[in-house]
Design a protein around this motif. Structure first.
Motif, PDB file in Angstrom:
ATOM      1  N   ALA A   1       5.109  -5.521   1.685  1.00 50.57           N
ATOM      2  CA  ALA A   1       3.535  -5.681   1.440  1.00 50.57           C
ATOM      3  C   ALA A   1       3.368  -6.580   0.525  1.00 50.57           C
ATOM      4  O   ALA A   1       3.139  -6.303  -0.927  1.00 50.57           O
ATOM      5  CB  ALA A   1       3.006  -4.105   1.969  1.00 50.57           C
TER       6      ALA A   1
ATOM      7  N   ALA B   1      -3.170  -1.023   5.562  1.00 46.99           N
ATOM      8  CA  ALA B   1      -2.682  -0.459   4.782  1.00 46.99           C
ATOM      9  C   ALA B   1      -3.834   0.659   3.757  1.00 46.99           C
ATOM     10  O   ALA B   1      -4.818   0.596   3.946  1.00 46.99           O
ATOM     11  CB  ALA B   1      -1.836  -1.050   3.482  1.00 46.99           C
TER      12      ALA B   1
ATOM     13  N   LEU C   1      -1.129   1.231  -3.927  1.00 50.65           N
ATOM     14  CA  LEU C   1      -1.433   1.588  -3.144  1.00 50.65           C
ATOM     15  C   LEU C   1      -2.309   2.888  -4.072  1.00 50.65           C
ATOM     16  O   LEU C   1      -2.939   4.231  -3.202  1.00 50.65           O
ATOM     17  CB  LEU C   1      -0.188   2.535  -2.618  1.00 50.65           C
TER      18      LEU C   1
ATOM     19  N   THR D   1      -8.555   1.591   2.980  1.00 49.46           N
ATOM     20  CA  THR D   1      -7.724   0.512   3.912  1.00 49.46           C
ATOM     21  C   THR D   1      -7.619  -0.648   3.531  1.00 49.46           C
ATOM     22  O   THR D   1      -9.259  -1.625   2.201  1.00 49.46           O
ATOM     23  CB  THR D   1      -7.920   0.733   5.165  1.00 49.46           C
TER      24      THR D   1
ATOM     25  N   LEU E   1       2.860  -8.016   6.023  1.00 39.93           N
ATOM     26  CA  LEU E   1       4.604  -7.436   6.014  1.00 39.93           C
ATOM     27  C   LEU E   1       5.345  -8.564   6.267  1.00 39.93           C
ATOM     28  O   LEU E   1       5.160  -8.927   7.695  1.00 39.93           O
ATOM     29  CB  LEU E   1       4.297  -5.829   7.182  1.00 39.93           C
TER      30      LEU E   1
ATOM     31  N   ASP F   1      -0.997  -8.196  -0.472  1.00 39.46           N
ATOM     32  CA  ASP F   1      -2.944  -7.592  -0.305  1.00 39.46           C
ATOM     33  C   ASP F   1      -3.270  -9.035   0.033  1.00 39.46           C
ATOM     34  O   ASP F   1      -3.374  -9.508  -0.744  1.00 39.46           O
ATOM     35  CB  ASP F   1      -3.602  -7.072  -1.690  1.00 39.46           C
TER      36      ASP F   1
ATOM     37  N   ILE G   1       1.058   4.769   5.190  1.00 41.35           N
ATOM     38  CA  ILE G   1       0.774   3.752   4.589  1.00 41.35           C
ATOM     39  C   ILE G   1       0.663   2.711   5.875  1.00 41.35           C
ATOM     40  O   ILE G   1      -0.593   2.926   5.426  1.00 41.35           O
ATOM     41  CB  ILE G   1       2.145   3.413   3.512  1.00 41.35           C
ATOM     42  N   VAL G   2       1.185   2.832   6.644  1.00 43.05           N
ATOM     43  CA  VAL G   2       0.774   2.039   7.198  1.00 43.05           C
ATOM     44  C   VAL G   2      -0.303   2.176   8.437  1.00 43.05           C
ATOM     45  O   VAL G   2       0.043   2.851   9.078  1.00 43.05           O
ATOM     46  CB  VAL G   2       1.778   1.280   7.842  1.00 43.05           C
TER      47      VAL G   2
ATOM     48  N   ARG H   1      -4.720   3.426   1.657  1.00 44.78           N
ATOM     49  CA  ARG H   1      -4.803   3.798  -0.245  1.00 44.78           C
ATOM     50  C   ARG H   1      -4.722   5.821  -0.295  1.00 44.78           C
ATOM     51  O   ARG H   1      -4.972   6.034   0.381  1.00 44.78           O
ATOM     52  CB  ARG H   1      -6.038   3.417  -1.173  1.00 44.78           C
TER      53      ARG H   1
END
Length: 567
Positions: free
Chosen positions: A114, A88, A50, A95, A100, A116, A65-66, A90
């Motif tokens: 989480a 998400a 992140l 994003t 999740l 990626d 964050i979300v 950063r």
């Protein structure tokens, strides 16, 4: 408790990694938040993924964050483990898609893993595009297949139509492969070459052709293959014997290639043959009729040409008759005398008769009268011979002709057309060789050109009152050809009509004075029948020169003898 959470985190990480082969520990993060979303615990990978440092993370909540609100609510409202997709955010504001895995804890806390899934999304997009492309390929394939089937059906139909057309064609159509074996032979070819289709197909071309047609057609096939162009063969003789008969064919030979840009396929070719026997007979009749028509048009002039020498032949014969009558008494008295007759009295009587007849005058004029009468008779004989040569139907095949005699006869026939408007000069090379041609047709072509020259000079005289013109005719060898030039002083052909000079029925003369056939017939005779050349050169304001070029060799004929050698 921290140790237990770490163990759970590793378990979740391992399970998620196993579930998503596209994920890796460096692209995943684990963190714990309370019921309000405040961060309670996080891993180093969460900081790296992140982009937040340790102090910054402590100030964050799950909502920071979300960014996907719907996904966030699903996580917050869930009573059991939830797996969902979200977006998400950063630290730099960018994003990325994540998956999740949220597990409820005591006191309303959440343990969240989480992952990626950017690469997976890209693969999904690629896979979707590939599936779309595949579906489109299948559609295109189906359409292409349908098109091919339709084209194949159309091609089949076209081929059947072509076969019917070839079979029903009144013209002989045949083809040979590179080995010169027949692969197409229609019903008209059966009639033209007197050979059935089943006997011709697959056989060497040489074996199915009539002996008289074999050599010219085979030569034409090889020439078409060598030069890669159409070859036209006229008057190919088929059938018959030494006494005649048979048919005449016009044969067109076209070389065959593998494709439009491919190399030649040897002597493979297509041939189209047309029976022109009746046409040639009709052309011969029409040419003869046109010749006689020309003579009819020239009849008054020819009659005048004959009348003039006949008149002075008659005058001289009457003079000789009167001379004989004046001498007859002396001859009769001499014939009646006897040896006993008085010689002095007889001599005196004869002298009186001879003096009355003017004997010195008769001795001087009678030989002249006889000579003039003979000249007149010769002039009449020359005109009659010229008419006979000109009007003769001629022959259907090329014959060796003395062009000097042919030119002289034609000029004689046309004398009344030119003698009042022009003088004619002949410059005919004594070494002019005998030339293969159709004499009747050549005479007609030359007559048309000479008459045209005389008429052009007459028109110029009427327009500008110029003096007597000149028609100069020359003939000489020119390489493998004989060149005949007819030059006039008629002022030349106007630029606007030069392209139409040889067109049939084109004329600039008044109605009733010209049909527009003369030069067209001449062009057809020289170019088509004799394989020669006919063109003209114009000198503006001076006149026109028509040039006839005839080949000295026709087909198999070789060098021809000159008149002197023939003699």
């Amino acid at each position: 408790m921290q140790a237990a959470m770490n163990d759970n985190t590793h378990s979740i990480l391992n399970n998620a990694t196993a579930a998503d082969p596209g994920a890796s520990p460096s692209l995943s993060a684990t963190f714990v938040c309370d019921a309000h979303g405040a961060m309670l615990h996080w891993t180093a990978s969460a900081q790296w993924l992140l982009g937040y440092d340790d102090a910054a993370v402590r100030q964050l909540s799950l909502r920071d964050i979300v960014s996907n609100a719907d996904a966030l609510l699903q996580v917050e409202d869930a009573a059991n483990c939830v797996t969902t997709s979200a977006t998400a955010r950063r630290a730099d504001g960018s994003t990325f898609p994540v998956e999740l895995h949220a597990f409820p804890e005591a006191d309303g806390a959440w343990r969240i893993f989480a992952c990626d899934v950017t690469c997976r999304k890209e693969r999904d997009i690629e896979l979707s595009q590939l599936r779309t492309a595949l579906r489109q390929d299948e559609v295109d394939k189906a359409r292409y297949t349908a098109t091919l089937e339709a084209q194949a059906e159309a091609l089949k139909q076209a081929n059947e139509d072509l076969q019917r057309l070839v079979s029903a064609s009144p013209y002989a159509i045949l083809s040979v492969d590179p080995d010169l074996r027949v692969r197409l032979w229609n019903s008209a070819a059966e009639r033209c070459f007197n050979c059935r289709e089943e006997d011709a197909l697959g056989e060497p071309l040489e074996s199915v052709l009539d002996p008289s047609a074999r050599e010219p057609i085979l030569k034409g096939v090889w020439r078409a293959a060598a030069e890669q162009r159409l070859v036209q063969l006229d008057d190919v003789h088929v059938g018959g014997d030494a006494t005649g008969g048979g048919r005449l064919l016009s044969v067109t030979i076209a070389p065959v290639r593998n494709d439009s840009d491919g190399p030649p396929t040897g002597p493979a070719c297509m041939m189209l043959a047309v029976d022109i026997t009746d046409r040639r007979k009709l052309e011969a009749r029409l040419a003869h009729v046109q010749k006689l028509e020309s003579i009819g048009e020239l009849a008054a002039g020819v009659a005048h040409e004959i009348n003039t020498p006949i008149q002075y032949v008659g005058d001289n014969v009457r003079f000789l008759q009167e001379a004989f009558e004046s001498l007859a008494p002396s001859l009769q008295e001499l014939a009646a005398s006897t040896p006993a007759s008085d010689a002095v009295a007889l001599h005196r009587s004869i002298q009186e008769h001879l003096a009355a007849a003017d004997l010195p005058f008769l001795l001087e004029e009678c030989p002249k009268a006889i000579e003039q009468a003979l000249e007149g008779v010769e002039r009449v004989a020359t005109i009659v011979r010229a008419m006979k040569d000109f009007s003769h139907p001629g022959v259907e095949e090329m014959t060796m002709v003395d062009l000097r005699n042919a030119i002289t006869s034609t000029v004689t026939i046309a004398r009344n057309e030119w003698k009042y408007v022009a003088d004619v000069e002949l410059d005919l090379d004594p070494a002019l060789p005998l030339t293969p041609c159709l004499p009747g047709e050549f005479n007609q072509a030359l007559l048309n050109i000479v008459v045209n020259a005389a008429q052009a000079i007459a028109e110029r005289q009427n327009s500008d009152s110029s003096g007597k013109g000149l028609i100069r005719i020359t003939a000489k060898p020119s390489g493998s050809m004989v060149e005949i030039r007819v030059k006039d002083t008629g002022g030349g052909i106007p630029q606007a009509i030069r392209d139409r000079v040889f067109d049939l029925f084109f004329t600039t003369k008044d109605v009733g004075k010209g049909t527009g056939q003369g030069l067209a017939i001449a062009h057809s005779c020289i170019v088509e029948r004799h394989k020669g050349e006919l063109y003209f050169e114009v000198e503006e304001g001076v006149g026109t020169t028509f040039v006839i070029r005839l080949p000295l060799c026709q087909d198999s004929q070789s060098q021809q003898p000159t008149m002197e050698q023939a003699a």
